[in-house]
Design a protein around this motif. Structure first.
Motif, PDB file in Angstrom:
ATOM      1  N   ALA A   1     -23.939  29.158   4.831  1.00 50.97           N
ATOM      2  CA  ALA A   1     -22.476  29.400   5.465  1.00 50.97           C
ATOM      3  C   ALA A   1     -22.126  28.076   5.709  1.00 50.97           C
ATOM      4  CB  ALA A   1     -22.292  30.460   6.497  1.00 50.97           C
ATOM      5  N   GLU A   2     -21.698  27.148   5.485  1.00 55.31           N
ATOM      6  CA  GLU A   2     -20.780  25.981   6.228  1.00 55.31           C
ATOM      7  C   GLU A   2     -20.271  25.728   7.248  1.00 55.31           C
ATOM      8  OE1 GLU A   2     -21.899  22.585   5.107  1.00 55.31           O
ATOM      9  OE2 GLU A   2     -22.767  23.399   3.429  1.00 55.31           O
ATOM     10  N   LEU A   3     -20.744  25.642   8.814  1.00 55.41           N
ATOM     11  CA  LEU A   3     -19.990  26.405   9.506  1.00 55.41           C
ATOM     12  C   LEU A   3     -19.454  24.177  10.242  1.00 55.41           C
ATOM     13  CD1 LEU A   3     -22.858  27.864  11.477  1.00 55.41           C
ATOM     14  CD2 LEU A   3     -20.539  28.543   9.954  1.00 55.41           C
ATOM     15  N   GLY A   4     -18.541  24.380  10.718  1.00 58.53           N
ATOM     16  CA  GLY A   4     -17.895  23.070  11.844  1.00 58.53           C
ATOM     17  C   GLY A   4     -17.862  23.693  12.907  1.00 58.53           C
ATOM     18  N   ALA A   5     -17.379  22.509  14.042  1.00 53.40           N
ATOM     19  CA  ALA A   5     -17.155  22.252  15.222  1.00 53.40           C
ATOM     20  C   ALA A   5     -16.214  23.486  15.514  1.00 53.40           C
ATOM     21  CB  ALA A   5     -16.616  21.309  15.842  1.00 53.40           C
ATOM     22  N   GLY A   6     -17.210  24.299  16.182  1.00 51.16           N
ATOM     23  CA  GLY A   6     -16.169  25.888  16.434  1.00 51.16           C
ATOM     24  C   GLY A   6     -17.155  26.857  16.144  1.00 51.16           C
ATOM     25  N   ASP A   7     -17.791  27.474  15.204  1.00 50.70           N
ATOM     26  CA  ASP A   7     -17.995  27.581  14.470  1.00 50.70           C
ATOM     27  C   ASP A   7     -19.454  28.199  15.580  1.00 50.70           C
ATOM     28  OD1 ASP A   7     -15.995  27.733  12.969  1.00 50.70           O
ATOM     29  OD2 ASP A   7     -16.876  27.302  11.234  1.00 50.70           O
ATOM     30  N   ALA A   8     -19.819  30.110  14.814  1.00 49.96           N
ATOM     31  CA  ALA A   8     -21.160  30.089  15.388  1.00 49.96           C
ATOM     32  C   ALA A   8     -22.393  31.350  14.224  1.00 49.96           C
ATOM     33  CB  ALA A   8     -20.577  30.954  16.752  1.00 49.96           C
ATOM     34  N   ALA A   9     -23.119  31.403  15.023  1.00 53.84           N
ATOM     35  CA  ALA A   9     -24.132  32.505  13.561  1.00 53.84           C
ATOM     36  C   ALA A   9     -24.790  32.754  14.350  1.00 53.84           C
ATOM     37  CB  ALA A   9     -24.327  31.218  12.482  1.00 53.84           C
ATOM     38  N   VAL A  10     -25.688  33.902  14.400  1.00 51.57           N
ATOM     39  CA  VAL A  10     -26.969  34.699  14.712  1.00 51.57           C
ATOM     40  C   VAL A  10     -27.726  34.897  13.660  1.00 51.57           C
ATOM     41  CG1 VAL A  10     -27.360  36.512  16.615  1.00 51.57           C
ATOM     42  CG2 VAL A  10     -25.129  35.877  16.796  1.00 51.57           C
ATOM     43  N   ALA A  11     -28.724  34.551  14.566  1.00 52.30           N
ATOM     44  CA  ALA A  11     -29.679  34.847  13.765  1.00 52.30           C
ATOM     45  C   ALA A  11     -30.888  35.531  13.788  1.00 52.30           C
ATOM     46  CB  ALA A  11     -30.406  33.928  12.773  1.00 52.30           C
ATOM     47  N   PRO A  12     -31.067  36.920  13.499  1.00 57.22           N
ATOM     48  CA  PRO A  12     -31.912  38.106  13.811  1.00 57.22           C
ATOM     49  C   PRO A  12     -33.325  37.690  14.132  1.00 57.22           C
ATOM     50  CG  PRO A  12     -30.486  38.929  12.012  1.00 57.22           C
ATOM     51  CD  PRO A  12     -30.375  37.248  12.311  1.00 57.22           C
TER      52      PRO A  12
END
Length: 124
Positions: A72-83
């Protein structure tokens, strides 16, 4: 010590990325580690498998995160979780720097594609 001042942050650089570590055992944390990652333009980090769950929050710029083959392309304010146990890759394919905030449990390690293990000081 519940308050961490900016002059107490430890700065580490690896593979062209700057990690500014705020929350870690040396600043009083028992369970959590948190840092700001500054990723220069054109940086493609080495894929690695992480031992602990990590949460990412993009502060500025754009980043491409790949977690277990999903990108995924993420910009300012975006989040992600890697298990925990997932394969992770981070890239800044733009011509502008990007930064993110990362949180994990103390004790994180990463297995690199060459089989070596990195125990990052900013998370231990």
């Amino acid at each position: 010590m519940p308050f961490i001042r900016s002059n107490e942050a430890a700065v580490h650089e690896i593979h062209g990325v700057r990690f500014t570590s705020y929350v870690r055992p040396a600043t009083g944390s028992r369970d959590l580690a948190a840092w700001r990652g500054e990723i220069p333009a054109g940086t493609v980090a080495q894929p690695h498998v992480i031992s602990h769950e990590e949460a990412f929050y993009v502060l500025s710029g754009r980043l491409r995160l790949t977690i277990d083959g999903e990108t995924a392309e993420l910009g300012a304010g975006d989040a992600a979780v890697a298990p925990a146990g997932s394969a992770l890759a981070v890239a800044n394919t733009t011509d502008e720097p990007a930064s993110m905030w990362v949180t994990t449990r103390v004790g994180l390690s990463a297995e690199l594609s060459d089989g070596s293990t990195l125990t990052p000081p900013w998370a231990n």
